[in-house]
Enzyme design. Structure first.
Site, PDB file in Angstrom:
ATOM      1  N   GLU A   1       0.352  -1.124   0.461  1.00  0.00           N
ATOM      2  CA  GLU A   1      -0.226  -0.227   0.066  1.00  0.00           C
ATOM      3  C   GLU A   1       0.930   1.525  -0.475  1.00  0.00           C
ATOM      4  OE1 GLU A   1      -1.388   1.434   3.046  1.00  0.00           O
ATOM      5  OE2 GLU A   1      -1.043   0.181   5.231  1.00  0.00           O
TER       6      GLU A   1
ATOM      7  N   LYS B   1      -3.808  -1.193  13.623  1.00  0.00           N
ATOM      8  CA  LYS B   1      -3.216   0.120  14.442  1.00  0.00           C
ATOM      9  C   LYS B   1      -3.361   0.329  15.899  1.00  0.00           C
ATOM     10  CE  LYS B   1      -4.939   3.788  10.627  1.00  0.00           C
ATOM     11  NZ  LYS B   1      -5.691   4.126  10.728  1.00  0.00           N
TER      12      LYS B   1
END
Ligand code: PSU
Ligand code: MN
Length: 304
Positions: free
Chosen positions: A25, A159
């Site tokens: 990404e 995260k």
């Protein structure tokens, strides 16, 4: 050449030759993921590891209104400087309106990887269920995207500041298998063990390639999340991280920040609270994910 989705010539050749490919990404290599110049270093380390271990990296992005799988060297600076975050649902708009540079999240990357026929993807940490989501409903589209596309995603968990328990529950609801890479615990990004148990452990790329094939055979759609803990030598002290996270999230709340503005502020606060130690930790886990993804990509390519 297709003007909506362009696959680089290197990736077209690799697909034709069944050379292993690992998608990347672009959000983590932009200012959204890491402060300059560490974003560049992170990119170089991941790409270097993928090539050294025997696969071809395929960075995804949107450039001048064209979704890209594989970005040419000459365009790299523009991509890493990109300031528009593109999730899967933003792809159509950013293509239709000719966005200059859009950096792709996990959801956009698994979408583009699947469209190109790339089956393995390395990232840092996925998005997931935010703390307080029972009120805000803030759940990343990364999760349904993992459920929709037959792509293996290697991450060091999610995260750091999410509700990890709720994230795992949500993945279960969506039918996304989460397998620990040589572990039976869900990792917590900077820390190897979140304290949450995983049902399945894999120990080789061949294990994951066999799972992917088996899922397709029985008609279970979607991908696999491989949870790969940060290397022990790079792990941070959990107590320090927890304290820094609590403080950073209170600051975000007080400043009324929402959406894409949150991650850079929280990551910056963690870097301050750890005297900068979080940055090399982030680089180490991303590179480690690239290495594991390459092993999986080699097994997937060999088994086709
Ligand atoms: N993990 C990080 N930093 C990031 C991201 C993940 O430590 O910047 C990015 C990834 O691109 C992920 C995205 O797909 O954030 C999820 O964003 P959101 O929560 O807005 O869906
Ligand atoms: Mn969100």
């Amino acid at each position: 050449m297709n003007s909506t989705l362009r696959i680089s010539s290197e990736i077209i050749d690799a697909l034709a030759d069944r050379t292993p490919i690992v998608a990347l990404e672009s959000t983590i290599f932009s200012g959204f993921g890491l402060p300059a110049p560490h974003n560049h270093t992170c990119y170089e380390q991941c790409v270097g590891a993928i090539r050294a271990c025997g696969a071809i990296p395929a960075l995804t992005a949107v450039i001048d209104g064209v979704a890209r799988v594989g970005v040419d060297e000459i365009e790299l600076e523009r991509v890493l400087g990109g300031a528009i975050k593109v999730a899967a649902r933003d792809l159509g708009y950013s293509i239709a309106t000719g966005v200059g540079v859009g950096v792709t999240t996990v959801s956009a990357t698994v979408t583009l990887a699947a469209a190109a026929g790339v089956q393995v993807f390395a990232t840092g940490g996925i998005g997931g269920v935010h703390r307080g989501a029972e009120i805000t409903h803030d759940i990343s589209h990364d999760l349904p995207a993992l459920a929709r596309h037959p792509v293996v995603t290697v991450s060091a968990g999610a995260k750091a500041f999410l509700d990890l328990s709720a994230t795992l529950e949500h993945l279960e609801t969506l039918g996304v298998p989460v397998v620990g890479w040589n572990t039976d615990r869900f990792p917590a990004f900077y820390v190897r063990d979140s304290g949450l148990a995983l049902g399945h452990t894999v120990t080789s790329g061949a294990d994951v390639a066999a799972m992917l094939r088996s899922q397709a055979t029985v008609g279970h759609p979607g991908g696999i999340l491989v949870a790969n803990p940060i290397p022990a030598a790079a792990e941070l002290d959990p107590a320090r991280i927890d304290e820094a996270l609590d403080r950073a999230l209170a600051d975000v709340e007080q400043r009324g920040l929402r959406g894409p503005a949150v991650t850079p502020v929280v990551l910056g606060a963690i870097a301050d609270a750890t005297d900068g130690d979080s940055v090399p930790a982030n680089l180490a886990l991303a590179e480690n994910n690239a290495v594991v993804a390459t092993e999986i990509a080699i097994a997937v390519a060999g088994a086709e």
